[in-house]
Design an enzyme around this catalytic site. Structure first.
Site, PDB file in Angstrom:
ATOM      1  N   ASN A   7       0.882  -1.111  -0.073  1.00 46.94           N
ATOM      2  CA  ASN A   7       0.044   0.043  -0.052  1.00 46.94           C
ATOM      3  C   ASN A   7       1.094   1.267   0.246  1.00 46.94           C
ATOM      4  O   ASN A   7       1.300   1.703   1.205  1.00 46.94           O
ATOM      5  CB  ASN A   7      -0.920  -0.003   1.144  1.00 46.94           C
ATOM      6  CG  ASN A   7      -1.875   1.200   1.434  1.00 46.94           C
ATOM      7  OD1 ASN A   7      -1.799   2.153   0.543  1.00 46.94           O
ATOM      8  ND2 ASN A   7      -2.651   1.019   2.343  1.00 46.94           N
ATOM      9  N   ARG A  88      -2.207  -2.125  -3.702  1.00 43.78           N
ATOM     10  CA  ARG A  88      -3.606  -1.419  -3.510  1.00 43.78           C
ATOM     11  C   ARG A  88      -3.475  -0.105  -4.405  1.00 43.78           C
ATOM     12  O   ARG A  88      -2.532   0.766  -4.357  1.00 43.78           O
ATOM     13  CB  ARG A  88      -3.621  -1.106  -1.981  1.00 43.78           C
ATOM     14  CG  ARG A  88      -5.038  -0.389  -1.842  1.00 43.78           C
ATOM     15  CD  ARG A  88      -4.916   0.457  -0.351  1.00 43.78           C
ATOM     16  NE  ARG A  88      -6.244   1.064  -0.218  1.00 43.78           N
ATOM     17  CZ  ARG A  88      -6.145   2.212   0.538  1.00 43.78           C
ATOM     18  NH1 ARG A  88      -5.239   2.775   0.934  1.00 43.78           N
ATOM     19  NH2 ARG A  88      -7.464   2.765   0.606  1.00 43.78           N
ATOM     20  N   HIS A 177     -13.172   1.487   0.198  1.00 40.07           N
ATOM     21  CA  HIS A 177     -12.995   0.237   1.130  1.00 40.07           C
ATOM     22  C   HIS A 177     -13.390  -0.974   0.662  1.00 40.07           C
ATOM     23  O   HIS A 177     -13.936  -1.873   1.164  1.00 40.07           O
ATOM     24  CB  HIS A 177     -13.848   0.750   2.569  1.00 40.07           C
ATOM     25  CG  HIS A 177     -13.171   1.751   3.249  1.00 40.07           C
ATOM     26  ND1 HIS A 177     -14.140   2.745   3.997  1.00 40.07           N
ATOM     27  CD2 HIS A 177     -12.113   2.371   3.438  1.00 40.07           C
ATOM     28  CE1 HIS A 177     -13.479   3.264   4.655  1.00 40.07           C
ATOM     29  NE2 HIS A 177     -12.082   3.279   4.434  1.00 40.07           N
ATOM     30  N   ARG A 238     -13.733  13.681   8.472  1.00 37.36           N
ATOM     31  CA  ARG A 238     -14.365  13.932   7.162  1.00 37.36           C
ATOM     32  C   ARG A 238     -16.034  14.058   7.843  1.00 37.36           C
ATOM     33  O   ARG A 238     -16.331  13.332   8.788  1.00 37.36           O
ATOM     34  CB  ARG A 238     -14.356  13.179   6.225  1.00 37.36           C
ATOM     35  CG  ARG A 238     -12.958  12.882   5.452  1.00 37.36           C
ATOM     36  CD  ARG A 238     -13.072  11.991   4.548  1.00 37.36           C
ATOM     37  NE  ARG A 238     -11.784  11.207   4.465  1.00 37.36           N
ATOM     38  CZ  ARG A 238     -11.417  10.199   4.265  1.00 37.36           C
ATOM     39  NH1 ARG A 238     -12.326   9.279   4.208  1.00 37.36           N
ATOM     40  NH2 ARG A 238     -10.194   9.392   4.098  1.00 37.36           N
ATOM     41  N   ARG A 282     -10.738   6.759  20.714  1.00 36.72           N
ATOM     42  CA  ARG A 282     -10.600   6.825  22.268  1.00 36.72           C
ATOM     43  C   ARG A 282     -10.525   8.125  22.911  1.00 36.72           C
ATOM     44  O   ARG A 282     -11.054   8.200  24.184  1.00 36.72           O
ATOM     45  CB  ARG A 282      -9.158   6.206  22.333  1.00 36.72           C
ATOM     46  CG  ARG A 282      -9.130   4.569  21.942  1.00 36.72           C
ATOM     47  CD  ARG A 282      -7.669   4.116  21.590  1.00 36.72           C
ATOM     48  NE  ARG A 282      -7.199   4.617  20.424  1.00 36.72           N
ATOM     49  CZ  ARG A 282      -6.148   3.924  19.859  1.00 36.72           C
ATOM     50  NH1 ARG A 282      -5.544   2.904  20.242  1.00 36.72           N
ATOM     51  NH2 ARG A 282      -5.879   4.454  18.563  1.00 36.72           N
ATOM     52  N   GLU A 331     -14.003  -2.867  15.173  1.00 41.20           N
ATOM     53  CA  GLU A 331     -13.181  -3.850  15.844  1.00 41.20           C
ATOM     54  C   GLU A 331     -13.042  -3.698  17.290  1.00 41.20           C
ATOM     55  O   GLU A 331     -12.927  -4.657  18.053  1.00 41.20           O
ATOM     56  CB  GLU A 331     -12.161  -4.220  15.243  1.00 41.20           C
ATOM     57  CG  GLU A 331     -12.110  -4.928  13.627  1.00 41.20           C
ATOM     58  CD  GLU A 331     -10.939  -4.722  12.925  1.00 41.20           C
ATOM     59  OE1 GLU A 331      -9.712  -4.948  13.450  1.00 41.20           O
ATOM     60  OE2 GLU A 331     -11.156  -4.675  11.767  1.00 41.20           O
ATOM     61  N   GLU A 382      -7.225  -6.123   4.735  1.00 37.30           N
ATOM     62  CA  GLU A 382      -6.997  -5.952   3.165  1.00 37.30           C
ATOM     63  C   GLU A 382      -5.967  -6.572   2.562  1.00 37.30           C
ATOM     64  O   GLU A 382      -5.976  -7.032   1.390  1.00 37.30           O
ATOM     65  CB  GLU A 382      -7.161  -4.584   2.977  1.00 37.30           C
ATOM     66  CG  GLU A 382      -8.577  -3.981   3.264  1.00 37.30           C
ATOM     67  CD  GLU A 382      -8.213  -2.272   3.557  1.00 37.30           C
ATOM     68  OE1 GLU A 382      -8.576  -1.699   2.663  1.00 37.30           O
ATOM     69  OE2 GLU A 382      -8.091  -1.832   4.744  1.00 37.30           O
TER      70      GLU A 382
END
Ligand code: AMP
Length: 396
Positions: A7, A88, A177, A238, A282, A331, A382
């Site tokens: 990537n 990617r 994605h 965003r 967090r 996750e 990925e």
């Protein structure tokens, strides 16, 4: 067989070397600050971490250094030991609905759609060229973030804008994605022991960037990101969906350029913009727990937008079997999953199992037994998807 998943960004290069078809990680790492002072190289292998500070003028030098390191640490016997490289690529436009073996024509086509992703595609190309130079006789494969969504129907991907915007300039929903959404939807079928063709799934990829995808029978039928990754739900920085008239309104009010206002929407909105605290989930939860109403509002705004998309996709697919949480937040943040699940429970006849939900980074069903719709955590991967596609195309 060893396959490298890459990537490449404009000044960085992330890599993972995988053993295929076992899908086990042999080594992984990142080269940062390529072309800048203070270059940094990190490599993980067998639980050991190597870190080096060294300046690398361009991607080609970074790739050479990385490959030499793999040899000197005996991770590979020689360059020949790497069977193929998967890259990617962010944008494939309408040209690519699947991954593809890279030849000159493919490079030209990626270049042609670069105006759709001016920050990403040129960087991805730089990474490809650098690896091609180092491994000229090996197959290189491009894996596009947009390809999985090319199965959307025209009424789904079209905007209600002048038709020439689409026909002349390619203005439409592309979605991103895709590699993550595809991996997760296939993994869900494996976990449940079902054929992916028999499942209606909504994937909630919630990380710093975030998107929702409706997957019917293994095919993407709608997704929340659009022409660019700015559309959809509240993200780290965003905005997600807004009324486009706001852009001109703020430009006039603050006497600023459109470009400047767009920068606010990309870099100063979302969690960060609403909370004024941070783009990181967090920090946001810590602030909310300390009584910040705006941090709580950012969390609730995102949950509301996610629930709205889930509702729309439920109707669009005529039902849903599984709703999956994935990516950094999906996750790892049980508390975020809980506020989202609360909004879904009544209409979808599902109930969160609070004990099962207390999990991080692990595949798990988190809805109670008897829930009509299953809620699950499935960590995305990925790199594995890139390696799988590379291997598949090498074998074809
Ligand atoms: P990604 O873009 O997928 O890497 O996700 C980044 C987001 O995941 C950030 O907002 C992080 O705060 C969040 N994240 C990562 N690890 C954790 C964790 N252990 N608990 C809560 N959020 C996390």
């Amino acid at each position: 067989m060893k396959i490298m998943a890459v990537n490449a960004g404009s000044s960085s290069l992330k890599f993972q070397l995988l053993n295929m078809p076992e899908e086990s990680v042999i080594a992984s790492g990142v080269v940062e600050r390529i072309g800048m002072d203070g270059g940094n190289f990190k490599l993980k292998h067998n639980g050991d971490e190597t870190e080096e500070q060294l300046d690398m003028p361009d991607h080609a030098v970074a790739v050479e250094h990385l490959l030499e390191k793999l040899v000197s640490l005996n991770i590979v016997d020689s360059y020949e030991d790497i069977s193929g490289v998967g890259h990617r690529v962010v944008h494939g436009g309408e040209k690519f609905s699947d991954s593809v073996l890279i030849d000159q024509k493919v490079l030209d086509a990626i270049e042609e759609v670069s105006d759709l992703a001016p920050l990403h595609n040129p960087a991805n190309l730089t990474g490809i060229t650098a690896f091609q130079k180092a491994l000229p006789n090996k197959p290189h494969v491009a894996v596009f973030d947009t390809a999985f969504h090319q199965t959307m129907e025209k009424e789904t991907f079209m905007y209600s804008t002048p038709y020439e915007w689409y026909s002349k300039f390619g203005v439409r929903k592309y979605g991103f994605h895709g590699t993550s959404h595809k991996y997760v939807s296939q993994r869900v079928a494996d976990i449940l022991g079902k054929d992916v063709k028999d499942l209606k799934t909504i994937v909630l990829h919630i990380g710093n960037g975030a998107s929702i995808c409706a997957i019917d029978g293994g095919l993407s039928v709608d997704t929340s990101m659009g022409f660019t990754p700015l559309a959809g739900i509240t993200m780290g920085t965003r905005s997600g969906d807004i009324d486009p008239a706001i852009v001109e309104f703020i430009a006039q009010k603050q006497n600023r350029s459109l470009e400047d206002v767009m920068n606010d929407l990309n870099k100063k909105s979302g969690y960060l913009g609403i909370s004024g605290v941070s783009s990181d989930s967090r920090d946001l939860w810590a602030a909310a727990d300390d009584g910040s109403d705006r941090a709580k509002l950012a969390i609730d705004k995102q949950a509301k937008m996610i629930a709205d998309y889930v509702g729309a996709y439920f109707i669009h697919m005529g039902g849903v079997d599984t709703i999956i949480f994935t990516a950094g937040i999906g996750e790892n943040a049980p508390e975020t999953r809980e506020v989202i699940a609360k909004r879904l429970e009544k209409a979808l006849n599902t109930e969160l199992d609070h004990d099962a939900n207390n999990v991080r980074g692990k595949e798990q069903i988190i809805s109670k037994e008897g829930s009509k719709v299953k809620l699950m955590v499935v960590p995305t991967n990925e790199e594995v998807m890139i390696a799988r596609d590379t291997q598949r195309l090498m074998n074809e």
